[in-house]
Design an enzyme around this catalytic site. Structure first.
Site, PDB file in Angstrom:
ATOM      1  N   ASP A  18     -61.122  10.770 -23.131  1.00 36.09           N
ATOM      2  CA  ASP A  18     -62.371  11.152 -24.839  1.00 36.09           C
ATOM      3  C   ASP A  18     -61.770  13.047 -24.954  1.00 36.09           C
ATOM      4  O   ASP A  18     -60.923  13.123 -24.838  1.00 36.09           O
ATOM      5  CB  ASP A  18     -62.920  11.230 -23.982  1.00 36.09           C
ATOM      6  CG  ASP A  18     -64.416  11.307 -24.638  1.00 36.09           C
ATOM      7  OD1 ASP A  18     -64.129  10.643 -25.275  1.00 36.09           O
ATOM      8  OD2 ASP A  18     -65.723  11.734 -24.899  1.00 36.09           O
ATOM      9  N   HIS A  35     -57.015   9.176 -32.051  1.00 34.81           N
ATOM     10  CA  HIS A  35     -56.092   7.876 -31.688  1.00 34.81           C
ATOM     11  C   HIS A  35     -55.026   7.914 -31.303  1.00 34.81           C
ATOM     12  O   HIS A  35     -54.057   7.551 -29.818  1.00 34.81           O
ATOM     13  CB  HIS A  35     -57.130   6.741 -32.107  1.00 34.81           C
ATOM     14  CG  HIS A  35     -58.315   6.771 -31.865  1.00 34.81           C
ATOM     15  ND1 HIS A  35     -59.472   7.433 -30.731  1.00 34.81           N
ATOM     16  CD2 HIS A  35     -59.390   6.738 -32.914  1.00 34.81           C
ATOM     17  CE1 HIS A  35     -61.067   7.141 -31.668  1.00 34.81           C
ATOM     18  NE2 HIS A  35     -60.072   6.945 -32.550  1.00 34.81           N
ATOM     19  N   LEU A 129     -45.697   0.857 -10.065  1.00 38.43           N
ATOM     20  CA  LEU A 129     -47.029   1.785 -10.851  1.00 38.43           C
ATOM     21  C   LEU A 129     -47.816   0.597 -11.146  1.00 38.43           C
ATOM     22  O   LEU A 129     -47.149  -0.358 -12.166  1.00 38.43           O
ATOM     23  CB  LEU A 129     -47.352   3.015 -12.159  1.00 38.43           C
ATOM     24  CG  LEU A 129     -48.403   3.015 -12.351  1.00 38.43           C
ATOM     25  CD1 LEU A 129     -49.379   3.963 -11.709  1.00 38.43           C
ATOM     26  CD2 LEU A 129     -48.298   4.004 -13.020  1.00 38.43           C
TER      27      LEU A 129
HETATM   28  C1  IPE Z   1     -65.605   6.417 -23.210  1.00 39.68           C
HETATM   29  O1  IPE Z   1     -65.941   7.757 -24.036  1.00 39.68           O
HETATM   30  C2  IPE Z   1     -65.159   5.725 -23.207  1.00 39.68           C
HETATM   31  C3  IPE Z   1     -63.906   5.349 -24.250  1.00 39.68           C
HETATM   32  C4  IPE Z   1     -62.604   6.261 -23.290  1.00 39.68           C
HETATM   33  C5  IPE Z   1     -62.697   4.815 -24.161  1.00 39.68           C
HETATM   34  P1  IPE Z   1     -66.749   7.628 -25.329  1.00 39.68           P
HETATM   35  O2  IPE Z   1     -66.918   8.733 -26.607  1.00 39.68           O
HETATM   36  O3  IPE Z   1     -67.235   5.984 -25.926  1.00 39.68           O
HETATM   37  O4  IPE Z   1     -68.409   8.250 -24.683  1.00 39.68           O
HETATM   38  P2  IPE Z   1     -69.345   8.493 -24.661  1.00 39.68           P
HETATM   39  O5  IPE Z   1     -70.452   7.212 -26.020  1.00 39.68           O
HETATM   40  O6  IPE Z   1     -69.347  10.362 -25.368  1.00 39.68           O
HETATM   41  O7  IPE Z   1     -70.486   8.522 -23.676  1.00 39.68           O
HETATM   42  C1  IPE Z   2     -61.753   8.340 -26.495  1.00 38.46           C
HETATM   43  O1  IPE Z   2     -61.983   9.619 -27.904  1.00 38.46           O
HETATM   44  C2  IPE Z   2     -61.425   7.172 -27.137  1.00 38.46           C
HETATM   45  C3  IPE Z   2     -62.387   6.524 -27.229  1.00 38.46           C
HETATM   46  C4  IPE Z   2     -63.443   6.629 -27.389  1.00 38.46           C
HETATM   47  C5  IPE Z   2     -61.422   5.297 -28.183  1.00 38.46           C
HETATM   48  P1  IPE Z   2     -62.755   9.916 -28.633  1.00 38.46           P
HETATM   49  O2  IPE Z   2     -62.568   8.963 -29.732  1.00 38.46           O
HETATM   50  O3  IPE Z   2     -64.853   9.054 -28.393  1.00 38.46           O
HETATM   51  O4  IPE Z   2     -63.091  11.227 -29.135  1.00 38.46           O
HETATM   52  P2  IPE Z   2     -64.429  12.073 -29.473  1.00 38.46           P
HETATM   53  O5  IPE Z   2     -65.302  12.488 -27.819  1.00 38.46           O
HETATM   54  O6  IPE Z   2     -65.235  11.460 -30.658  1.00 38.46           O
HETATM   55  O7  IPE Z   2     -63.838  13.101 -29.275  1.00 38.46           O
HETATM   56 MG    MG Z   3     -65.899  10.415 -26.989  1.00 33.69          MG
END
Ligand code: IPE
Ligand code: IPE
Ligand code: MG
Length: 248
Positions: A18, A35, A129
């Site tokens: 995240d 990303h 792995l």
């Molecule tokens: C959780 O991250 C899902 C992934 C990392 C793929 P999110 O950014 O979507 O989670 P929430 O919405 O903050 O809980």
């Molecule tokens: C995690 O990073 C990747 C996915 C959920 C696909 P985020 O896109 O949720 O990044 P933040 O939480 O907005 O910083």
């Molecule tokens: Mg996120």
């Protein structure tokens, strides 16, 4: 096996990657740049796990709730997934890494499904792995699917409800046959599970870090492993019992 260093190394690490969006925002760049940088962080952690002899690495790449994001972001994420799959499958194979995708892949369309299937079959017999990518994965749905499969067995008279055990349910879920995660890592500072492996995390050691996923490098991973190594996993027992069992 059995020495102090391997005992303190997790067999299975599961990561909620995240913070990509915030990483990009800090740099005044579009979320997508975050990303893309996240994919590089994935490569680093995969390499580290393979080198250390960690058995399984499960990465949360796209949740069943992430469809709620703007259409453009979802479609860019899909493109990134497809490209990474194409570019990395052969490299994973050369490194003896087995790749499995969990989650409802049908939603990705037939072209991406074919790429997934071919990457999985290419790497199926690799003994290094085991890399598991959770894409369009939701822990609750995983559990519901397993319940449905068991319900059908019961309805068809093939199973007695009394014989339903945690093991029976688990056999119908993703990650079937793999050890449960020993260590859960979430980057980006949020302290929640976000519908990741809700069943399998029942006794997992949890580790949260403020580090945003694209910045999660080998030293950050070492810090997580160090924290894990210092934990005493009691599984309901007393400290004295666990320490006595370790000596014996
Ligand atoms: C959780 O991250 C899902 C992934 C990392 C793929 P999110 O950014 O979507 O989670 P929430 O919405 O903050 O809980
Ligand atoms: C995690 O990073 C990747 C996915 C959920 C696909 P985020 O896109 O949720 O990044 P933040 O939480 O907005 O910083
Ligand atoms: Mg996120």
């Amino acid at each position: 096996m059995g020495d102090a260093s391997s005992a303190s190394l997790p067999r299975h690490v599961a990561i909620v990657m995240d913070g990509n969006g915030r990483w990009a925002r800090l740099r005044r760049r579009p979320r997508f740049a975050g990303h893309r940088a996240g994919v590089d962080a994935v490569k680093g952690v995969v390499r580290a796990c393979a080198e250390k002899g960690i058995e399984v690495l499960t990465l949360f790449a796209f949740s069943s709730e992430n469809w709620r994001r703007p259409k453009e972001e979802v479609s860019l994420l899909m493109d990134l997934f497809a490209t990474a799959l194409d570019r990395q499958a052969r490299k994973l194979h050369q490194n003896n890494i087995r790749l499995t995708i969990i989650g409802e892949r049908e939603a990705f369309g037939s072209a991406l499904c074919e790429r997934i299937a071919s990457a999985e079959s290419l790497t199926r017999n690799n003994s290094g792995l085991h890399l598991v990518i959770a894409a369009n994965y939701g822990g609750r749905r995983d559990l519901v699917q397993a319940c449905k499969a068991v319900a059908i067995e019961v309805r068809n008279g093939k199973m007695d409800p009394q014989s339903i055990t945690p093991e029976v349910l688990e056999a119908g879920m993703s990650l079937e046959g793999l050890p449960s995660p020993d260590l859960f890592i979430r980057t980006g500072g949020e302290m929640r599970i976000s519908n990741f492996l809700i069943w399998h995390l029942a006794y997992t050691e949890l580790y949260f870090t403020e580090i945003l996923w694209p910045d999660f490098d080998e030293s950050a991973f070492e810090a997580a492993l160090g924290s894990y190594a210092g934990r005493l996993r009691r599984f309901g027992r007393t400290t004295e019992q666990v320490l006595a069992a370790q000596k014996g």
